[in-house]
Design a protein around this motif. Structure first.
Motif, PDB file in Angstrom:
ATOM      1  N   ARG A 229       0.845  -1.194   0.000  1.00 41.00           N
ATOM      2  CA  ARG A 229       0.000   0.000   0.000  1.00 41.00           C
ATOM      3  C   ARG A 229       0.880   1.243   0.000  1.00 41.00           C
ATOM      4  O   ARG A 229       1.793   1.376   0.816  1.00 41.00           O
ATOM      5  CB  ARG A 229      -0.930   0.002   1.225  1.00 41.00           C
ATOM      6  N   LEU A 230       0.589   2.162  -0.909  1.00 39.26           N
ATOM      7  CA  LEU A 230       1.356   3.391  -1.042  1.00 39.26           C
ATOM      8  C   LEU A 230       0.720   4.502  -0.206  1.00 39.26           C
ATOM      9  O   LEU A 230      -0.452   4.394   0.197  1.00 39.26           O
ATOM     10  CB  LEU A 230       1.423   3.799  -2.517  1.00 39.26           C
ATOM     11  N   PRO A 231       1.457   5.580   0.082  1.00 38.01           N
ATOM     12  CA  PRO A 231       0.942   6.641   0.957  1.00 38.01           C
ATOM     13  C   PRO A 231      -0.401   7.221   0.538  1.00 38.01           C
ATOM     14  O   PRO A 231      -1.223   7.559   1.376  1.00 38.01           O
ATOM     15  CB  PRO A 231       2.058   7.692   0.893  1.00 38.01           C
ATOM     16  N   GLY A 232      -0.663   7.324  -0.762  1.00 30.07           N
ATOM     17  CA  GLY A 232      -1.917   7.929  -1.213  1.00 30.07           C
ATOM     18  C   GLY A 232      -3.111   6.997  -1.209  1.00 30.07           C
ATOM     19  O   GLY A 232      -4.216   7.409  -1.568  1.00 30.07           O
ATOM     20  N   GLY A 233      -2.906   5.735  -0.813  1.00 28.89           N
ATOM     21  CA  GLY A 233      -4.009   4.786  -0.791  1.00 28.89           C
ATOM     22  C   GLY A 233      -4.028   3.829  -1.965  1.00 28.89           C
ATOM     23  O   GLY A 233      -4.780   2.857  -1.970  1.00 28.89           O
ATOM     24  N   ARG A 234      -3.219   4.125  -3.010  1.00 30.95           N
ATOM     25  CA  ARG A 234      -3.098   3.192  -4.116  1.00 30.95           C
ATOM     26  C   ARG A 234      -2.133   2.066  -3.741  1.00 30.95           C
ATOM     27  O   ARG A 234      -1.566   2.072  -2.652  1.00 30.95           O
ATOM     28  CB  ARG A 234      -2.587   3.925  -5.376  1.00 30.95           C
ATOM     29  N   TYR A 235      -1.949   1.128  -4.662  1.00 31.31           N
ATOM     30  CA  TYR A 235      -1.082  -0.016  -4.402  1.00 31.31           C
ATOM     31  C   TYR A 235      -0.068  -0.189  -5.521  1.00 31.31           C
ATOM     32  O   TYR A 235      -0.268   0.282  -6.647  1.00 31.31           O
ATOM     33  CB  TYR A 235      -1.915  -1.311  -4.297  1.00 31.31           C
ATOM     34  N   ARG A 236       0.999  -0.890  -5.169  1.00 33.65           N
ATOM     35  CA  ARG A 236       1.974  -1.298  -6.180  1.00 33.65           C
ATOM     36  C   ARG A 236       2.121  -2.814  -6.118  1.00 33.65           C
ATOM     37  O   ARG A 236       2.488  -3.372  -5.081  1.00 33.65           O
ATOM     38  CB  ARG A 236       3.335  -0.635  -5.966  1.00 33.65           C
ATOM     39  N   LEU A 237       1.815  -3.467  -7.244  1.00 33.67           N
ATOM     40  CA  LEU A 237       2.054  -4.905  -7.370  1.00 33.67           C
ATOM     41  C   LEU A 237       3.486  -5.092  -7.824  1.00 33.67           C
ATOM     42  O   LEU A 237       3.880  -4.581  -8.870  1.00 33.67           O
ATOM     43  CB  LEU A 237       1.094  -5.520  -8.396  1.00 33.67           C
ATOM     44  N   VAL A 238       4.264  -5.816  -7.035  1.00 31.65           N
ATOM     45  CA  VAL A 238       5.672  -6.034  -7.344  1.00 31.65           C
ATOM     46  C   VAL A 238       5.898  -7.525  -7.588  1.00 31.65           C
ATOM     47  O   VAL A 238       5.609  -8.357  -6.724  1.00 31.65           O
ATOM     48  CB  VAL A 238       6.587  -5.560  -6.197  1.00 31.65           C
ATOM     49  N   ILE A 239       6.398  -7.855  -8.780  1.00 28.92           N
ATOM     50  CA  ILE A 239       6.797  -9.219  -9.097  1.00 28.92           C
ATOM     51  C   ILE A 239       8.319  -9.236  -9.174  1.00 28.92           C
ATOM     52  O   ILE A 239       8.915  -8.583 -10.028  1.00 28.92           O
ATOM     53  CB  ILE A 239       6.213  -9.705 -10.441  1.00 28.92           C
ATOM     54  N   GLY A 240       8.945  -9.947  -8.261  1.00 30.06           N
ATOM     55  CA  GLY A 240      10.399  -9.969  -8.195  1.00 30.06           C
ATOM     56  C   GLY A 240      11.004 -10.892  -9.236  1.00 30.06           C
ATOM     57  O   GLY A 240      10.308 -11.669  -9.907  1.00 30.06           O
ATOM     58  N   PRO A 241      12.312 -10.833  -9.396  1.00 29.40           N
ATOM     59  CA  PRO A 241      13.005 -11.721 -10.331  1.00 29.40           C
ATOM     60  C   PRO A 241      12.939 -13.172  -9.865  1.00 29.40           C
ATOM     61  O   PRO A 241      12.719 -13.450  -8.684  1.00 29.40           O
ATOM     62  CB  PRO A 241      14.440 -11.189 -10.331  1.00 29.40           C
ATOM     63  N   GLU A 242      13.144 -14.075 -10.787  1.00 30.98           N
ATOM     64  CA  GLU A 242      13.101 -15.502 -10.476  1.00 30.98           C
ATOM     65  C   GLU A 242      14.142 -15.853  -9.415  1.00 30.98           C
ATOM     66  O   GLU A 242      15.282 -15.382  -9.451  1.00 30.98           O
ATOM     67  CB  GLU A 242      13.366 -16.304 -11.751  1.00 30.98           C
ATOM     68  N   VAL A 243      13.722 -16.649  -8.444  1.00 29.78           N
ATOM     69  CA  VAL A 243      14.617 -17.102  -7.388  1.00 29.78           C
ATOM     70  C   VAL A 243      15.359 -18.340  -7.885  1.00 29.78           C
ATOM     71  O   VAL A 243      14.738 -19.322  -8.296  1.00 29.78           O
ATOM     72  CB  VAL A 243      13.845 -17.435  -6.100  1.00 29.78           C
TER      73      VAL A 243
END
Length: 284
Positions: A229-243
């Motif tokens: 959750r970001l400060p303004g109430g929106r969101y960031r979906l984060v997909i990390g690199p392959e493990v």
């Protein structure tokens, strides 16, 4: 009245309520729970004191209050999920790292996407289904038939397939063989015979070994994902690199090492945003 019918009525009623009003209602309820049910609050405080010994008591209580606020927000926004589409998901979510998932899918062995009860994990599954493609979500059946039906209805609203973890192996293997995606949350405590003990915030925590076993057996790429959750109430979906998966031929050792790697990724994320993880759970 059946659980299915009652779940539909509850969903319809809350969807008619403006999201802002729902947030006030559910955040208020969780704030009340924070004050009236001290046991969960003290579990969270105990866990945080062990995880962040350098923080003051005032800072830790601030994190605990943030945890309850986050849970209230997740509950309030849960009822918005059925109305989300590819065209409007950008109103709620921005994305980072989607190319990691598309690249992994090019291998043709499916994708194992793991995460935690962090941020808005319900919205994470929805955003991933709309921005990448629908996938199979592994979950534990709830004790309440009503709540289970309600959750199932919402989780499947955007094309995802909720799959109860009991007797799910055949379906999971078939999904990966068809180059599908599996979503698995691995941050909950499990019985000793269902997992392995790995370090999590400096303490051994019994963690499911299912993800490592699937990765070793199928050679499907494993990627971390989370919704912050970001400060303004929106969101960031984060997909990390392959493990990178360790394969030495020693199954027991490989399961332990890889599970430790997955858990370390989750810990790093929680350390950055401690008030967005489920500290009230008895993880250790």
């Amino acid at each position: 009245m059946t659980a299915e019918r009652l779940a539909d009525i509850i969903l319809a009623c809350f969807r008619r309520m403006p999201t802002s009003v729902r947030r006030i209602l559910f955040v208020g309820l969780f704030r009340l729970f924070y004050h009236l049910v001290p046991r969960q609050r003290m579990i969270a405080l105990h866990n945080l004191r062990r995880a962040f010994p350098e923080k003051t008591l005032e800072e830790l209580f601030g994190i605990v209050r943030g945890v309850y606020r986050n849970l209230g927000t997740v509950a309030a926004e849960f009822f918005d999920i059925p109305r989300m589409t590819r065209d409007n998901i950008g109103q709620w979510v921005e994305a980072e790292g989607l190319e990691n998932c598309f690249k992994a899918l090019e291998k043709g062995r499916g994708v194992l996407l793991f995460g935690a009860h962090f941020g808005n994990w319900e919205l994470e599954a929805v955003a991933a289904s709309l921005m990448i493609k629908p996938f199979t979500v592994i979950y534990r059946t709830l004790d309440s038939a009503l709540l289970d039906r309600l959750v199932f209805t919402v989780r499947s609203a955007t094309g995802n397939v909720p799959l109860a973890k009991e007797h799910a192996m055949r379906t999971m293997l078939r999904t990966l063989k068809q180059n599908g995606m599996l979503g698995i949350l691995i941050d909950q405590n499990v019985d000793w015979y269902e997992g392995v003990f790995v370090d999590f915030f400096g303490r051994p925590a019994c963690t499911t070994d299912g993800l490592a076993l699937l990765a070793l057996h199928t050679e499907a790429p494993v990627l971390p994902g989370y919704m912050v959750r970001l400060p303004g109430g929106r969101y960031r979906l984060v997909i990390g690199p392959e493990v990178e998966i360790v394969r030495t031929g020693d199954k027991t050792a490989d399961v332990l090492v890889n599970t430790r790697r997955f858990t370390q990724v989750i810990e790093e994320t929680v350390r950055r945003y401690p008030d967005q993880w489920l500290w009230i759970h008895q993880r250790w």
